[in-house]
Write a protein that holds these residues in place. Structure first.
Motif, PDB file in Angstrom:
ATOM      1  N   GLU A  31       0.837  -1.199   0.000  1.00 21.39           N
ATOM      2  CA  GLU A  31       0.000   0.000   0.000  1.00 21.39           C
ATOM      3  C   GLU A  31       0.874   1.251   0.000  1.00 21.39           C
ATOM      4  N   ALA A  32       1.921   1.242   0.820  1.00 19.60           N
ATOM      5  CA  ALA A  32       2.786   2.415   0.939  1.00 19.60           C
ATOM      6  C   ALA A  32       3.524   2.727  -0.357  1.00 19.60           C
ATOM      7  N   SER A  33       3.665   1.729  -1.234  1.00 17.23           N
ATOM      8  CA  SER A  33       4.358   1.984  -2.503  1.00 17.23           C
ATOM      9  C   SER A  33       3.661   3.065  -3.316  1.00 17.23           C
ATOM     10  N   MET A  34       2.358   3.217  -3.139  1.00 16.62           N
ATOM     11  CA  MET A  34       1.633   4.222  -3.912  1.00 16.62           C
ATOM     12  C   MET A  34       1.909   5.641  -3.427  1.00 16.62           C
TER      13      MET A  34
ATOM     14  N   GLY B 275       4.361   6.597  -5.956  1.00 18.33           N
ATOM     15  CA  GLY B 275       3.904   6.575  -7.341  1.00 18.33           C
ATOM     16  C   GLY B 275       4.032   5.231  -8.016  1.00 18.33           C
ATOM     17  N   SER B 276       4.940   4.372  -7.533  1.00 18.00           N
ATOM     18  CA  SER B 276       5.139   3.086  -8.202  1.00 18.00           C
ATOM     19  C   SER B 276       5.953   2.154  -7.327  1.00 18.00           C
ATOM     20  N   MET B 277       5.658   0.838  -7.420  1.00 21.85           N
ATOM     21  CA  MET B 277       6.508  -0.156  -6.772  1.00 21.85           C
ATOM     22  C   MET B 277       7.919  -0.134  -7.349  1.00 21.85           C
ATOM     23  N   GLY B 278       8.056   0.383  -8.537  1.00 24.15           N
ATOM     24  CA  GLY B 278       9.362   0.450  -9.181  1.00 24.15           C
ATOM     25  C   GLY B 278      10.328   1.401  -8.528  1.00 24.15           C
ATOM     26  N   MET B 279       9.871   2.088  -7.465  1.00 21.26           N
ATOM     27  CA  MET B 279      10.738   3.031  -6.756  1.00 21.26           C
ATOM     28  C   MET B 279      11.119   2.549  -5.361  1.00 21.26           C
ATOM     29  N   LEU B 280      10.616   1.391  -4.927  1.00 19.04           N
ATOM     30  CA  LEU B 280      10.821   0.986  -3.539  1.00 19.04           C
ATOM     31  C   LEU B 280      11.850  -0.139  -3.409  1.00 19.04           C
ATOM     32  N   PRO B 281      12.965   0.132  -2.725  1.00 16.94           N
ATOM     33  CA  PRO B 281      13.947  -0.903  -2.418  1.00 16.94           C
ATOM     34  C   PRO B 281      13.602  -1.590  -1.108  1.00 16.94           C
ATOM     35  N   SER B 282      14.356  -2.621  -0.762  1.00 14.29           N
ATOM     36  CA  SER B 282      14.184  -3.234   0.549  1.00 14.29           C
ATOM     37  C   SER B 282      15.457  -3.964   0.951  1.00 14.29           C
TER      38      SER B 282
ATOM     39  N   GLY C 234       8.528   3.968 -17.783  1.00 18.51           N
ATOM     40  CA  GLY C 234       7.117   3.995 -18.149  1.00 18.51           C
ATOM     41  C   GLY C 234       6.168   3.991 -16.974  1.00 18.51           C
ATOM     42  N   ASP C 235       6.552   3.356 -15.867  1.00 17.61           N
ATOM     43  CA  ASP C 235       5.643   3.243 -14.725  1.00 17.61           C
ATOM     44  C   ASP C 235       5.446   4.558 -13.984  1.00 17.61           C
ATOM     45  N   ILE C 236       6.358   5.522 -14.175  1.00 15.63           N
ATOM     46  CA  ILE C 236       6.250   6.811 -13.480  1.00 15.63           C
ATOM     47  C   ILE C 236       6.266   7.980 -14.462  1.00 15.63           C
ATOM     48  N   LYS C 237       5.943   7.708 -15.720  1.00 19.13           N
ATOM     49  CA  LYS C 237       5.998   8.774 -16.710  1.00 19.13           C
ATOM     50  C   LYS C 237       4.918   9.818 -16.441  1.00 19.13           C
TER      51      LYS C 237
END
Length: 359
Positions: A249-252, A255-262, A336-339
Motif C-alpha cells: 500500500e505504501a508503494s503508492m 507513485g510506483s513499486m518500481g521506486m521501492l527498495p528493501s 514507463g511506470d512513473i511517466k
C-alpha cells in the motif's frame, strides 16, 4: 575492501534490473567479487527446485545478496503446484537467518504528481516499514487444504514466539533512534492472540527506549492513516502478513513499486563485521514486460545503495547512488511506470546509464 556479492537475478525483469544495479556498483570503482546463480522459476526449469543447493551456498558464502525477482506466469496459472518460484526467497530468508525486512518509503519531490494521492498529502514522506519475515501466517502449522468440493476446507495458522517479536521491536527502536524517534506497532490485538503478544512484548521493549515516542495502532487503522497522513509515521513495526500488505500500500505514496527498495537483515555478521543481508526491489517479476527493456531499475539500484550502507558501511557511496537517482528524476527522466507529461521516458538500460552519468 573486497565486496563478495551473490547476484541472484531470478525471473522476469529480475535479470534486467539486476544488471543495472551491478553496473552502478561497478561505476563507483568498488572492488567487487560477484557470484551468480539461478533461483526461482528458471531454477525449477533447469534443476527442478527453486533454490538449488549451489545457489544457497553462494548466498551463505557472500557478504551480501542482490536478489532480482521470482515468478513465472505458468506457476500463477497452477496454484496447486508443489514446487513454486517463491520458495526461493523463503528458503533464502531461512538459510541466511533473515528475520527483518526494511522497506523505506520516500516521496521524491519530482514524483509528487506520479502518485494518485494529492501532492500536499505525500510531500515530505519519509518512513520505514519494518516487517517480521520468518514467523506468522506464512510459516505457521498446520497449513493446507483438504476435502473435495463442495466440502473443501483450508487452514492457515498464525504463530509467534516472544523472542521473534522482541528482536524485531528492538531493531525498530534502534532504527528510530537514528531517525525521527517514533515507533508505531501495528497489530490486531482486538481479535488475535498473536496481536496481544506483539503488544505486550512491544510495551516491554519500549521501557528500554524512553527517548523514542511509541504508539500502538490496529493494522487496519494503520492502512487508513498511511493514506490520510503518511508524514505522521517514522518506523512502522509489524508482523509478517500485515507488513506485506502495508508495504505494498505504501508503494503508492511514491507513485510506483518500481521506486521501492528493501533490505532483509538478521543478526549474522559478514567478514567485514556488518550485517549480512539480502537486498531486493519490492516489485515482482512482471512477466508482461519481461525482455522488453522497459522495466524501471531504480528500486533495484536503490536496493544496491542499501546494501552498501548496511552490509559494508559505505555510507558515502550509498548516498552518491541515492543522490544520482534523485538528480535523474529532477532532470525529468522517467521509466514507463512513473511517466508524466513533459518528461522523457527511458528504457531500463538507458535509466541505468542516466544514474551512472550523475554519480
Amino acid at each position: 575492501m573486497k565486496l563478495r556479492i551473490a547476484v541472484l537475478p531470478g525471473d522476469g525483469i529480475g535479470p534486467e534490473v539486476c544488471a543495472e544495479a551491478v553496473a552502478v556498483l561497478q561505476a563507483l570503482g568498488l572492488d567487487l567479487e560477484l557470484h551468480t546463480a539461478l533461483v526461482g522459476g528458471c531454477a525449477i526449469d533447469a534443476q527442478g527446485t527453486a533454490l538449488p543447493d549451489e545457489a544457497l551456498r553462494i548466498a551463505q558464502d557472500a557478504d551480501a545478496v542482490l536478489f532480482g525477482a521470482v515468478g513465472m506466469a505458468k506457476f500463477d496459472k497452477d496454484p496447486t503446484a508443489k514446487v513454486r518460484p517463491e520458495q526461493a526467497i523463503l528458503g533464502l530468508r531461512k538459510g541466511l537467518g533473515l528475520f527483518a525486512n526494511l522497506r523505506p518509503v520516500k516521496a521524491y519531490d519530482a514524483l509528487l504528481d506520479a502518485s494518485t494521492l494529492k501532492p500536499e498529502v505525500i510531500r515530505g514522506v519519509d518512513l520505514i516499514i519494518l516487517r517480521e519475515l520468518t514467523g506468522g501466517t506464512y510459516f505457521g502449522k498446520p497449513q493446507g487444504q483438504s476435502g473435495e468440493a463442495p466440502h473443501r476446507q483450508a487452514v492457515d495458522t498464525t504463530f509467534y514466539t516472544e523472542d521473534e517479536v522482541r528482536r524485531l521491536m528492538i531493531m525498530a527502536f534502534e532504527l528510530a533512534r537514528g531517525r525521527k524517534k517514533k515507533v508505531t506497532q501495528a497489530d490486531k490485538a482486538n481479535v488475535m492472540a498473536t496481536g496481544r503478544l506483539w503488544r505486550q512484548v512491544a510495551h516491554e521493549v519500549r521501557e528500554e527506549y524512553p527517548d523514542v515516542e511509541y504508539e500502538d495502532m490496529y493494522a487496519d487503522a494503520c492502512a487508513m492513516h498511511l493514506l490520510r497522513n503518511p508524514r505522521a509515521f517514522d518506523i512502522i513495526a509489524t508482523e509478517n502478513l500485515f507488513g506485506d500488505i502495508l508495504s505494498d500500500e505504501a508503494s503508492m505514496l511514491t507513485g510506483s513499486m518500481g521506486m521501492l527498495p528493501s533490505a532483509s537483515l538478521g543478526d549474522a555478521l559478514n567478514r567485514h563485521g556488518y550485517r549480512r543481508g539480502l537486498y531486493e526491489p519490492i516489485h515482482g517479476a512482471a512477466h508482461d514486460i519481461a525482455g522488453q527493456g522497459v522495466a524501471n531499475p531504480l528500486a533495484m539500484i536503490l536496493s544496491a545503495a542499501m546494501m552498501l550502507r548496511w552490509s559494508f558501511g559505505l555510507h558515502r557511496e550509498a548516498e552518491r547512488i541515492e543522490q544520482a537517482v534523485a538528480r535523474a528524476l529532477d532532470d525529468g527522466l522517467r521509466c514507463g511506470d512513473i511517466k508524466q507529461p513533459g518528461t522523457t521516458v527511458l528504457g531500463t538500460r538507458e535509466m541505468g546509464q542516466a544514474v551512472i552519468a550523475r554519480l
